[in-house]
Design a protein around this motif. Structure first.
Motif, PDB file in Angstrom:
ATOM      1  N   ALA A 154      23.694  26.624  36.261  1.00 53.30           N
ATOM      2  CA  ALA A 154      22.499  27.454  36.431  1.00 53.30           C
ATOM      3  C   ALA A 154      21.239  26.682  36.045  1.00 53.30           C
ATOM      4  O   ALA A 154      20.213  26.769  36.734  1.00 53.30           O
ATOM      5  CB  ALA A 154      22.623  28.735  35.602  1.00 53.30           C
ATOM      6  N   ALA A 155      21.303  25.926  34.969  1.00 55.53           N
ATOM      7  CA  ALA A 155      20.150  25.121  34.548  1.00 55.53           C
ATOM      8  C   ALA A 155      19.783  24.109  35.630  1.00 55.53           C
ATOM      9  O   ALA A 155      18.606  23.917  35.941  1.00 55.53           O
ATOM     10  CB  ALA A 155      20.450  24.414  33.223  1.00 55.53           C
ATOM     11  N   ASN A 156      20.799  23.473  36.223  1.00 58.98           N
ATOM     12  CA  ASN A 156      20.537  22.516  37.304  1.00 58.98           C
ATOM     13  C   ASN A 156      19.942  23.208  38.521  1.00 58.98           C
ATOM     14  O   ASN A 156      19.019  22.675  39.155  1.00 58.98           O
ATOM     15  CB  ASN A 156      21.825  21.792  37.694  1.00 58.98           C
ATOM     16  N   ASP A 157      20.462  24.378  38.856  1.00 59.15           N
ATOM     17  CA  ASP A 157      19.942  25.115  40.020  1.00 59.15           C
ATOM     18  C   ASP A 157      18.489  25.540  39.806  1.00 59.15           C
ATOM     19  O   ASP A 157      17.654  25.400  40.710  1.00 59.15           O
ATOM     20  CB  ASP A 157      20.813  26.338  40.317  1.00 59.15           C
ATOM     21  N   VAL A 158      18.185  26.058  38.616  1.00 63.13           N
ATOM     22  CA  VAL A 158      16.806  26.470  38.321  1.00 63.13           C
ATOM     23  C   VAL A 158      15.886  25.255  38.354  1.00 63.13           C
ATOM     24  O   VAL A 158      14.768  25.322  38.881  1.00 63.13           O
ATOM     25  CB  VAL A 158      16.721  27.209  36.967  1.00 63.13           C
ATOM     26  N   HIS A 159      16.363  24.135  37.832  1.00 67.36           N
ATOM     27  CA  HIS A 159      15.564  22.904  37.869  1.00 67.36           C
ATOM     28  C   HIS A 159      15.298  22.472  39.308  1.00 67.36           C
ATOM     29  O   HIS A 159      14.175  22.078  39.650  1.00 67.36           O
ATOM     30  CB  HIS A 159      16.273  21.790  37.094  1.00 67.36           C
ATOM     31  N   ASP A 160      16.305  22.555  40.166  1.00 71.16           N
ATOM     32  CA  ASP A 160      16.130  22.188  41.573  1.00 71.16           C
ATOM     33  C   ASP A 160      15.118  23.101  42.267  1.00 71.16           C
ATOM     34  O   ASP A 160      14.274  22.635  43.039  1.00 71.16           O
ATOM     35  CB  ASP A 160      17.467  22.223  42.310  1.00 71.16           C
ATOM     36  N   VAL A 161      15.203  24.390  41.992  1.00 68.34           N
ATOM     37  CA  VAL A 161      14.230  25.336  42.561  1.00 68.34           C
ATOM     38  C   VAL A 161      12.828  24.993  42.065  1.00 68.34           C
ATOM     39  O   VAL A 161      11.857  25.004  42.838  1.00 68.34           O
ATOM     40  CB  VAL A 161      14.608  26.793  42.196  1.00 68.34           C
ATOM     41  N   HIS A 162      12.729  24.677  40.784  1.00 64.73           N
ATOM     42  CA  HIS A 162      11.435  24.304  40.215  1.00 64.73           C
ATOM     43  C   HIS A 162      10.865  23.080  40.926  1.00 64.73           C
ATOM     44  O   HIS A 162       9.669  23.040  41.251  1.00 64.73           O
ATOM     45  CB  HIS A 162      11.596  24.045  38.719  1.00 64.73           C
ATOM     46  N   LEU A 163      11.698  22.091  41.190  1.00 67.57           N
ATOM     47  CA  LEU A 163      11.236  20.896  41.906  1.00 67.57           C
ATOM     48  C   LEU A 163      10.781  21.248  43.321  1.00 67.57           C
ATOM     49  O   LEU A 163       9.772  20.724  43.804  1.00 67.57           O
ATOM     50  CB  LEU A 163      12.347  19.843  41.960  1.00 67.57           C
ATOM     51  N   ASP A 164      11.523  22.137  43.989  1.00 65.96           N
ATOM     52  CA  ASP A 164      11.142  22.551  45.341  1.00 65.96           C
ATOM     53  C   ASP A 164       9.785  23.250  45.350  1.00 65.96           C
ATOM     54  O   ASP A 164       8.963  23.033  46.247  1.00 65.96           O
ATOM     55  CB  ASP A 164      12.190  23.494  45.936  1.00 65.96           C
ATOM     56  N   LEU A 165       9.545  24.093  44.358  1.00 59.25           N
ATOM     57  CA  LEU A 165       8.291  24.851  44.311  1.00 59.25           C
ATOM     58  C   LEU A 165       7.128  24.022  43.781  1.00 59.25           C
ATOM     59  O   LEU A 165       5.969  24.332  44.071  1.00 59.25           O
ATOM     60  CB  LEU A 165       8.471  26.102  43.452  1.00 59.25           C
ATOM     61  N   ASP A 166       7.424  22.983  43.033  1.00 56.53           N
ATOM     62  CA  ASP A 166       6.387  22.156  42.429  1.00 56.53           C
ATOM     63  C   ASP A 166       5.462  21.545  43.472  1.00 56.53           C
ATOM     64  O   ASP A 166       4.282  21.343  43.216  1.00 56.53           O
ATOM     65  CB  ASP A 166       7.027  21.075  41.566  1.00 56.53           C
ATOM     66  N   GLU A 167       5.987  21.266  44.661  1.00 57.81           N
ATOM     67  CA  GLU A 167       5.150  20.662  45.704  1.00 57.81           C
ATOM     68  C   GLU A 167       4.070  21.618  46.206  1.00 57.81           C
ATOM     69  O   GLU A 167       3.125  21.187  46.851  1.00 57.81           O
ATOM     70  CB  GLU A 167       6.003  20.157  46.857  1.00 57.81           C
ATOM     71  N   HIS A 168       4.180  22.898  45.889  1.00 57.12           N
ATOM     72  CA  HIS A 168       3.185  23.884  46.329  1.00 57.12           C
ATOM     73  C   HIS A 168       2.195  24.251  45.231  1.00 57.12           C
ATOM     74  O   HIS A 168       1.285  25.051  45.456  1.00 57.12           O
ATOM     75  CB  HIS A 168       3.888  25.146  46.827  1.00 57.12           C
ATOM     76  N   LEU A 169       2.361  23.670  44.068  1.00 57.63           N
ATOM     77  CA  LEU A 169       1.532  24.016  42.915  1.00 57.63           C
ATOM     78  C   LEU A 169       0.055  23.724  43.164  1.00 57.63           C
ATOM     79  O   LEU A 169      -0.803  24.553  42.864  1.00 57.63           O
ATOM     80  CB  LEU A 169       2.034  23.288  41.673  1.00 57.63           C
ATOM     81  N   GLU A 170      -0.252  22.577  43.726  1.00 53.83           N
ATOM     82  CA  GLU A 170      -1.657  22.222  43.975  1.00 53.83           C
ATOM     83  C   GLU A 170      -2.315  23.190  44.950  1.00 53.83           C
ATOM     84  O   GLU A 170      -3.469  23.569  44.766  1.00 53.83           O
ATOM     85  CB  GLU A 170      -1.784  20.784  44.475  1.00 53.83           C
ATOM     86  N   ALA A 171      -1.594  23.594  45.992  1.00 49.51           N
ATOM     87  CA  ALA A 171      -2.156  24.546  46.948  1.00 49.51           C
ATOM     88  C   ALA A 171      -2.476  25.874  46.271  1.00 49.51           C
ATOM     89  O   ALA A 171      -3.530  26.476  46.529  1.00 49.51           O
ATOM     90  CB  ALA A 171      -1.181  24.775  48.107  1.00 49.51           C
ATOM     91  N   LEU A 172      -1.591  26.319  45.390  1.00 49.49           N
ATOM     92  CA  LEU A 172      -1.850  27.554  44.652  1.00 49.49           C
ATOM     93  C   LEU A 172      -3.051  27.411  43.727  1.00 49.49           C
ATOM     94  O   LEU A 172      -3.904  28.297  43.662  1.00 49.49           O
ATOM     95  CB  LEU A 172      -0.618  27.952  43.830  1.00 49.49           C
ATOM     96  N   ARG A 173      -3.120  26.282  43.042  1.00 51.46           N
ATOM     97  CA  ARG A 173      -4.257  26.054  42.133  1.00 51.46           C
ATOM     98  C   ARG A 173      -5.560  25.957  42.904  1.00 51.46           C
ATOM     99  O   ARG A 173      -6.578  26.507  42.486  1.00 51.46           O
ATOM    100  CB  ARG A 173      -4.024  24.800  41.308  1.00 51.46           C
ATOM    101  N   ASP A 174      -5.534  25.249  44.026  1.00 46.56           N
ATOM    102  CA  ASP A 174      -6.744  25.125  44.841  1.00 46.56           C
ATOM    103  C   ASP A 174      -7.209  26.489  45.338  1.00 46.56           C
ATOM    104  O   ASP A 174      -8.387  26.816  45.269  1.00 46.56           O
ATOM    105  CB  ASP A 174      -6.508  24.208  46.038  1.00 46.56           C
ATOM    106  N   PHE A 175      -6.281  27.295  45.836  1.00 43.00           N
ATOM    107  CA  PHE A 175      -6.640  28.614  46.342  1.00 43.00           C
ATOM    108  C   PHE A 175      -7.156  29.513  45.229  1.00 43.00           C
ATOM    109  O   PHE A 175      -8.111  30.250  45.414  1.00 43.00           O
ATOM    110  CB  PHE A 175      -5.449  29.278  47.037  1.00 43.00           C
ATOM    111  N   SER A 176      -6.530  29.436  44.060  1.00 43.28           N
ATOM    112  CA  SER A 176      -6.940  30.330  42.975  1.00 43.28           C
ATOM    113  C   SER A 176      -8.331  30.000  42.446  1.00 43.28           C
ATOM    114  O   SER A 176      -9.024  30.870  41.946  1.00 43.28           O
ATOM    115  CB  SER A 176      -5.925  30.303  41.831  1.00 43.28           C
ATOM    116  N   THR A 177      -8.752  28.746  42.575  1.00 47.76           N
ATOM    117  CA  THR A 177     -10.091  28.376  42.100  1.00 47.76           C
ATOM    118  C   THR A 177     -11.136  28.398  43.202  1.00 47.76           C
ATOM    119  O   THR A 177     -12.292  28.633  42.943  1.00 47.76           O
ATOM    120  CB  THR A 177     -10.080  26.974  41.454  1.00 47.76           C
ATOM    121  N   ALA A 178     -10.723  28.157  44.447  1.00 48.28           N
ATOM    122  CA  ALA A 178     -11.696  28.069  45.541  1.00 48.28           C
ATOM    123  C   ALA A 178     -11.422  29.085  46.638  1.00 48.28           C
ATOM    124  O   ALA A 178     -12.060  29.039  47.677  1.00 48.28           O
ATOM    125  CB  ALA A 178     -11.676  26.670  46.128  1.00 48.28           C
TER     126      ALA A 178
END
Length: 128
Positions: free
Chosen positions: A84-108
């Motif tokens: 489960a820890a490995n699976d959650v980590h993998d999901v986190h890595l998959d979602l991490d690539e979208h973090l900047e887009a979320l941050r950009d949208f939330s500020t601009a």
């Protein structure tokens, strides 16, 4: 006489309750605030909720492994938590690539100079 509930158990219950509250409120937030909350949930490696949950799952796996080696827990529990820890980590890595887009949208997101994303219907098809 009943035994008092240990503080870590109460803490886990409180965190679960707070996460439920956050999920309930998220759907009622304006888009930029919702994006800001989601970005905080994702955070970085250890900064966000998902990173902390990953760390908690990994720690749980280590604790369960030690207990399984003493014969206190079945080994399947430790293996399941490690998986489960490995699976959650993998999901986190998959979602991490979208973090900047979320941050950009939330500020601009409210600024008109930012090019809006094109609407896209999200359809999930099952493969049979």
């Amino acid at each position: 006489m009943t035994r008092p509930i240990p503080y870590p158990v109460l803490l886990a219950d409180e965190i679960a309750r707070k996460l439920g509250q956050l999920a309930d409120r998220l759907s009622h937030l304006p888009p930029t605030e919702a994006a800001q909350v989601i970005a905080r949930v994702l955070g970085g490696d250890e900064d966000g909720v998902l990173g902390r949950v990953t760390h908690l799952m990994a720690t749980s796996g280590i604790v369960a492994q030690a207990q399984a080696e003493k014969g206190l827990l079945p080994p399947e529990v430790a293996l399941g938590l490690a998986r489960a820890a490995n699976d959650v980590h993998d999901v986190h890595l998959d979602l991490d690539e979208h973090l900047e887009a979320l941050r950009d949208f939330s500020t601009a997101g409210a600024r008109s100079s930012v090019k809006p994303a094109l609407p896209a219907p999200l359809v999930v098809r099952r493969h049979r």
